[in-house]
Design an enzyme around this catalytic site. Sequence first.
Site, mmCIF file in Angstrom:
data_model
loop_
_atom_site.group_PDB
_atom_site.id
_atom_site.type_symbol
_atom_site.label_atom_id
_atom_site.label_comp_id
_atom_site.label_asym_id
_atom_site.label_seq_id
_atom_site.Cartn_x
_atom_site.Cartn_y
_atom_site.Cartn_z
ATOM 1 N N ALA A 67 -6.302 2.440 -11.519
ATOM 2 C CA ALA A 67 -6.209 3.024 -12.873
ATOM 3 C C ALA A 67 -6.986 4.335 -12.993
ATOM 4 C CB ALA A 67 -6.701 2.018 -13.906
ATOM 5 N N PRO B 235 -10.244 -0.166 -8.994
ATOM 6 C CA PRO B 235 -10.323 -1.381 -9.796
ATOM 7 C C PRO B 235 -9.093 -2.280 -9.704
ATOM 8 C CG PRO B 235 -10.118 0.557 -11.202
ATOM 9 C CD PRO B 235 -10.414 1.048 -9.813
ATOM 10 N N ASN B 236 -9.374 -3.558 -9.610
ATOM 11 C CA ASN B 236 -8.367 -4.634 -9.616
ATOM 12 C C ASN B 236 -7.564 -4.760 -8.326
ATOM 13 O OD1 ASN B 236 -8.903 -5.436 -12.396
ATOM 14 N ND2 ASN B 236 -7.988 -3.477 -12.938
ATOM 15 N N ARG C 64 7.069 4.201 -13.601
ATOM 16 C CA ARG C 64 6.409 3.326 -14.559
ATOM 17 C C ARG C 64 6.035 4.060 -15.864
ATOM 18 N NH1 ARG C 64 2.025 -0.111 -11.567
ATOM 19 N NH2 ARG C 64 2.134 -1.222 -13.556
ATOM 20 N N GLU D 242 -3.358 9.952 -0.851
ATOM 21 C CA GLU D 242 -3.335 9.061 -2.017
ATOM 22 C C GLU D 242 -2.227 8.024 -1.823
ATOM 23 O OE1 GLU D 242 -1.854 11.186 -5.435
ATOM 24 O OE2 GLU D 242 -2.483 9.625 -6.844
ATOM 25 N N TYR E 200 2.911 -5.875 -7.724
ATOM 26 C CA TYR E 200 2.054 -5.517 -6.591
ATOM 27 C C TYR E 200 2.254 -6.376 -5.343
ATOM 28 C CZ TYR E 200 -0.183 -2.698 -10.184
ATOM 29 O OH TYR E 200 -0.416 -1.780 -11.174
ATOM 30 N N HIS F 67 -0.286 4.500 -3.568
ATOM 31 C CA HIS F 67 -0.085 3.520 -4.645
ATOM 32 C C HIS F 67 0.882 2.469 -4.154
ATOM 33 C CE1 HIS F 67 -2.332 5.905 -7.427
ATOM 34 N NE2 HIS F 67 -1.685 6.964 -6.963
ATOM 35 N N ASN G 247 -6.595 4.580 -2.880
ATOM 36 C CA ASN G 247 -5.801 4.105 -4.009
ATOM 37 C C ASN G 247 -6.793 3.957 -5.160
ATOM 38 O OD1 ASN G 247 -4.359 2.855 -5.958
ATOM 39 N ND2 ASN G 247 -3.485 1.266 -4.638
ATOM 40 N N ARG H 24 -2.796 -10.670 -8.998
ATOM 41 C CA ARG H 24 -2.495 -9.725 -10.060
ATOM 42 C C ARG H 24 -1.004 -9.359 -10.069
ATOM 43 N NH1 ARG H 24 -4.032 -3.341 -9.461
ATOM 44 N NH2 ARG H 24 -3.675 -2.980 -11.662
HETATM 45 C C1 DQA Z 1 -1.728 1.445 -8.651
HETATM 46 C C2 DQA Z 1 -0.983 2.048 -9.832
HETATM 47 C C3 DQA Z 1 -1.928 2.311 -10.994
HETATM 48 O O1 DQA Z 1 -1.215 2.876 -12.081
HETATM 49 C C4 DQA Z 1 -2.547 1.012 -11.451
HETATM 50 O O2 DQA Z 1 -3.473 1.258 -12.499
HETATM 51 C C5 DQA Z 1 -3.161 0.241 -10.353
HETATM 52 C C6 DQA Z 1 -2.513 0.205 -9.054
HETATM 53 C C7 DQA Z 1 -0.799 1.059 -7.504
HETATM 54 O O3 DQA Z 1 -1.296 0.806 -6.407
HETATM 55 O O4 DQA Z 1 0.419 0.964 -7.685
HETATM 56 O O5 DQA Z 1 -4.166 -0.442 -10.541
HETATM 57 O O6 DQA Z 1 -2.638 2.420 -8.147
#
Ligand code: DQA
Length: 144
Positions: A77, A9-10, A107, A98, A22, A100, A74, A17
Amino acid sequence: MKILVINGPNINFLGIREPEIYGKTTYKDMLEIISSYAEKQGVEVSFFQSNHEGALVDAIQEAYYNKIDGIVINPAAYTHTSIAILDALKAVGITTVEVHLSAVEKREDFRQISYVGKYACKTITGQGVNGYLQAIDHLKEIAK
Ligand code: DQA
């Protein structure tokens, strides 16, 4: 080698964003960067992004039938909440890295748990888009 890159998501809002966290690279730009890198590496790459947990589970299950060799994920959330995504990865048994974009370990407390991390063979954080390229390198390396 067939690699599937899954984003949660997102991530489709990259560039819009919270750019201070990011970065300014858009989602579309990111896919182009990953595609051209994969091509140079001789890897066949495909992409999936969804804002919905069940759709991410479906994509992981489909990877099994599509004979995907490695997953770069990735989960955004859902990293911190989704046992369903963890179970899907365990079900298909596909080697997974994985990724990020941000340094999640630096964080908020609620970002300190990763369910996917309990299955992934490697976790890459805080490298921005480059993290996905490193994940492809790693999958290639361990497939040798
Ligand atoms: C994320 C880190 C997550 O905590 C966050 O909810 C994201 C992006 C990252 O790529 O840094 O949406 O996965």
